[in-house]
Design a protein around this motif. Structure first.
Motif, PDB file in Angstrom:
ATOM      1  N   ALA A   1      81.801   3.844  39.151  1.00  0.00           N
ATOM      2  CA  ALA A   1      82.162   2.579  38.494  1.00  0.00           C
ATOM      3  C   ALA A   1      82.602   1.516  39.501  1.00  0.00           C
ATOM      4  CB  ALA A   1      83.291   2.837  37.488  1.00  0.00           C
ATOM      5  N   GLY A   2      82.092   0.312  39.319  1.00  0.00           N
ATOM      6  CA  GLY A   2      82.483  -0.827  40.141  1.00  0.00           C
ATOM      7  C   GLY A   2      81.697  -0.953  41.432  1.00  0.00           C
ATOM      8  N   ASP A   3      80.831   0.024  41.712  1.00  0.00           N
ATOM      9  CA  ASP A   3      80.123   0.051  43.001  1.00  0.00           C
ATOM     10  C   ASP A   3      78.621  -0.128  42.774  1.00  0.00           C
ATOM     11  OD1 ASP A   3      79.176   0.745  45.587  1.00  0.00           O
ATOM     12  OD2 ASP A   3      80.944   1.994  45.892  1.00  0.00           O
ATOM     13  N   LEU A   4      78.033  -1.097  43.517  1.00  0.00           N
ATOM     14  CA  LEU A   4      76.616  -1.419  43.303  1.00  0.00           C
ATOM     15  C   LEU A   4      75.712  -0.919  44.426  1.00  0.00           C
ATOM     16  CD1 LEU A   4      77.123  -5.103  42.036  1.00  0.00           C
ATOM     17  CD2 LEU A   4      76.883  -3.010  40.674  1.00  0.00           C
ATOM     18  N   HIS A   5      76.285  -0.243  45.418  1.00  0.00           N
ATOM     19  CA  HIS A   5      75.474   0.228  46.551  1.00  0.00           C
ATOM     20  C   HIS A   5      74.616   1.422  46.121  1.00  0.00           C
ATOM     21  CE1 HIS A   5      78.822  -1.916  48.447  1.00  0.00           C
ATOM     22  NE2 HIS A   5      77.986  -2.178  49.430  1.00  0.00           N
ATOM     23  N   ASP A   6      73.304   1.341  46.395  1.00  0.00           N
ATOM     24  CA  ASP A   6      72.471   2.472  45.949  1.00  0.00           C
ATOM     25  C   ASP A   6      71.460   2.973  46.973  1.00  0.00           C
ATOM     26  OD1 ASP A   6      70.533   0.512  45.858  1.00  0.00           O
ATOM     27  OD2 ASP A   6      70.033   0.785  43.741  1.00  0.00           O
ATOM     28  N   ILE A   7      71.473   2.402  48.173  1.00  0.00           N
ATOM     29  CA  ILE A   7      70.441   2.810  49.144  1.00  0.00           C
ATOM     30  C   ILE A   7      70.648   4.274  49.563  1.00  0.00           C
ATOM     31  CG2 ILE A   7      69.456   2.346  51.436  1.00  0.00           C
ATOM     32  CD1 ILE A   7      70.275  -0.658  50.924  1.00  0.00           C
TER      33      ILE A   7
ATOM     34  N   LEU B   1      78.028  12.244  43.171  1.00  0.00           N
ATOM     35  CA  LEU B   1      78.661  10.922  43.089  1.00  0.00           C
ATOM     36  C   LEU B   1      78.608  10.238  44.445  1.00  0.00           C
ATOM     37  CD1 LEU B   1      81.933  11.972  41.212  1.00  0.00           C
ATOM     38  CD2 LEU B   1      79.882  10.935  40.200  1.00  0.00           C
ATOM     39  N   SER B   2      78.216   8.957  44.427  1.00  0.00           N
ATOM     40  CA  SER B   2      78.179   8.186  45.656  1.00  0.00           C
ATOM     41  C   SER B   2      79.146   7.014  45.536  1.00  0.00           C
ATOM     42  CB  SER B   2      76.742   7.685  45.872  1.00  0.00           C
ATOM     43  OG  SER B   2      76.613   7.054  47.118  1.00  0.00           O
ATOM     44  N   ALA B   3      79.849   6.699  46.627  1.00  0.00           N
ATOM     45  CA  ALA B   3      80.718   5.498  46.665  1.00  0.00           C
ATOM     46  C   ALA B   3      80.681   4.933  48.075  1.00  0.00           C
ATOM     47  CB  ALA B   3      82.151   5.859  46.281  1.00  0.00           C
TER      48      ALA B   3
ATOM     49  N   PHE C   1      81.186  18.174  49.632  1.00  0.00           N
ATOM     50  CA  PHE C   1      80.998  16.867  50.256  1.00  0.00           C
ATOM     51  C   PHE C   1      79.842  17.003  51.225  1.00  0.00           C
ATOM     52  CE2 PHE C   1      81.798  15.004  54.525  1.00  0.00           C
ATOM     53  CZ  PHE C   1      81.517  13.684  54.232  1.00  0.00           C
ATOM     54  N   ALA C   2      79.030  15.952  51.325  1.00  0.00           N
ATOM     55  CA  ALA C   2      77.981  15.960  52.346  1.00  0.00           C
ATOM     56  C   ALA C   2      77.969  14.600  53.024  1.00  0.00           C
ATOM     57  CB  ALA C   2      76.622  16.258  51.723  1.00  0.00           C
ATOM     58  N   PRO C   3      77.886  14.590  54.349  1.00  0.00           N
ATOM     59  CA  PRO C   3      77.921  13.317  55.075  1.00  0.00           C
ATOM     60  C   PRO C   3      76.591  12.572  55.084  1.00  0.00           C
ATOM     61  CG  PRO C   3      77.863  15.153  56.625  1.00  0.00           C
ATOM     62  CD  PRO C   3      77.948  15.758  55.250  1.00  0.00           C
TER      63      PRO C   3
ATOM     64  N   GLY D   1      79.059   9.324  50.687  1.00  0.00           N
ATOM     65  CA  GLY D   1      79.084   7.871  50.873  1.00  0.00           C
ATOM     66  C   GLY D   1      79.863   7.577  52.147  1.00  0.00           C
ATOM     67  N   ALA D   2      79.597   6.412  52.752  1.00  0.00           N
ATOM     68  CA  ALA D   2      80.158   6.117  54.071  1.00  0.00           C
ATOM     69  C   ALA D   2      81.682   6.331  54.202  1.00  0.00           C
ATOM     70  CB  ALA D   2      79.759   4.706  54.475  1.00  0.00           C
ATOM     71  N   PRO D   3      82.515   5.955  53.205  1.00  0.00           N
ATOM     72  CA  PRO D   3      83.969   6.134  53.434  1.00  0.00           C
ATOM     73  C   PRO D   3      84.495   7.524  53.054  1.00  0.00           C
ATOM     74  CG  PRO D   3      83.598   4.898  51.401  1.00  0.00           C
ATOM     75  CD  PRO D   3      82.234   5.256  51.952  1.00  0.00           C
TER      76      PRO D   3
ATOM     77  N   LEU E   1      82.548   1.896  48.720  1.00  0.00           N
ATOM     78  CA  LEU E   1      83.714   1.010  48.862  1.00  0.00           C
ATOM     79  C   LEU E   1      84.991   1.841  48.759  1.00  0.00           C
ATOM     80  CD1 LEU E   1      82.568  -1.838  46.408  1.00  0.00           C
ATOM     81  CD2 LEU E   1      82.445  -1.888  48.911  1.00  0.00           C
ATOM     82  N   THR E   2      85.954   1.539  49.612  1.00  0.00           N
ATOM     83  CA  THR E   2      87.229   2.269  49.507  1.00  0.00           C
ATOM     84  C   THR E   2      87.863   2.007  48.135  1.00  0.00           C
ATOM     85  OG1 THR E   2      88.187   0.427  50.729  1.00  0.00           O
ATOM     86  CG2 THR E   2      87.788   2.431  51.970  1.00  0.00           C
ATOM     87  N   THR E   3      87.611   0.811  47.589  1.00  0.00           N
ATOM     88  CA  THR E   3      88.200   0.465  46.279  1.00  0.00           C
ATOM     89  C   THR E   3      87.566   1.233  45.112  1.00  0.00           C
ATOM     90  OG1 THR E   3      86.669  -1.382  46.234  1.00  0.00           O
ATOM     91  CG2 THR E   3      88.930  -1.877  46.898  1.00  0.00           C
TER      92      THR E   3
END
Ligand code: B1M
Length: 211
Positions: free
Chosen positions: A96-102, A144-146, A193-195, A177-179, A148-150
């Motif tokens: 929720a709240g995150d639009l990054h999908d690449i 689940l992917s995220a 978790f997978a990097p 996800g990156a963070p 943004l830290t938020t």
């Protein structure tokens, strides 16, 4: 036309060749399952290995995944017809709240490449929607992917909502996800978790006990 040329087309990210070689192989009565298991999946496995060794990078992995998708578009109806079993059903989405999908799309394509059925829920997905869909579709894993830290707390919300529904354990949760870090995964009670995309395939197989 040969399984080798389909393998090469996927490995080299040549989507037009992946399509035409797949069409030609089917026309020559090669079983769709052989094209999937002896050409496409091994080629994506090799892409993942080369990525982990630093010999391929994200753009090349995306291009190979697109070539794999091109072949899959042709193979999917044949595989369904032949009743080929997938190795597991995974829901994938960005919280929720995150639009990054690449990155999420890349993980999805690698999981499909490994033989999973992936239901792509898209971006900005609420905890309730993940849990409701997991129940409806009988998914074994939620990815689940995220970015943004938020929006990272959306991962914990999803795990908590899954637990409230009495489904956590029965449905595993993998995050990335990156963070995201292993420490964060441990802190919120994620199963895995997978990097990156290729280790996501390994982790999903480990969590679902498939080889
Ligand atoms: Co955004 N953005 N962005 N952005 N964006 C970041 C993430 C940011 C780090 C850039 C920065 O400031 N340096 C920063 C976040 C800061 C933070 O929270 N600490 C940021 C920000 C701030 C924002 C906005 C808030 C900007 C604004 O509007 N002020 C805004 C937020 C919008 C929203 O989501 N609500 C925003 C918007 C956007 C765009 C829409 C412009 C675009 C997204 C387009 C799209 O995805 N369709 C975008 C992009 C492209 C980025 C960067 C530049 C690149 C992200 C990316 O695609 N990487 C990013 C900076 C960066 O990361 N260097 C940034 C490539 C991708 C292949 O990697 O997603 O990490 P990644 O996925 C990897 C792994 O993480 C892992 O595997 C993937 C493949 O190896 N992985 C998983 C991912 N998901 C996984 C799931 C798994 C397992 C592994 O299991 C389920």
């Amino acid at each position: 036309m040969s399984l080798e040329s389909i393998y090469e087309a996927v490995l080299n990210g040549d989507a037009p060749a992946a399509s035409s070689e797949t069409e030609a192989a089917l026309a020559a009565n090669t079983p769709a399952e052989d094209i999937l298991n002896k050409a496409c999946i091994p080629a994506m496995g090799e892409v993942g290995r080369l990525f982990e060794e630093g010999e391929k990078f994200v753009p090349e992995m995306l291009i190979s995944a697109r070539a794999m998708s091109a072949a899959m578009t042709i193979l999917r109806p044949r595989l369904v017809e032949a009743g080929v079993q997938t190795i597991g059903t995974i829901l994938m989405g960005t919280v929720a709240g995150d639009l990054h999908d690449i990155g999420k799309n890349l993980v999805k394509m690698m999981l499909e490449g490994a033989g999973f059925e992936v239901i792509d829920m898209g971006v900005d997905i609420s905890a309730e929607k993940f849990v409701e869909t997991a129940r409806d579709k009988n998914a074994q894993l939620i990815g689940l992917s995220a970015l943004l830290t938020t929006t990272m707390p959306g991962m914990k919300d999803t795990i908590d909502t899954l637990a409230e529904a009495g489904l956590h354990g029965q449905v595993k949760v993998m995050i990335g996800g990156a963070p995201i870090t292993q420490d964060f995964a441990d802190e919120i009670g994620a199963d895995g978790f997978a990097p990156d995309a290729s280790s996501a395939v390994r982790k999903a197989k480990e969590l679902l006990g498939v080889s």
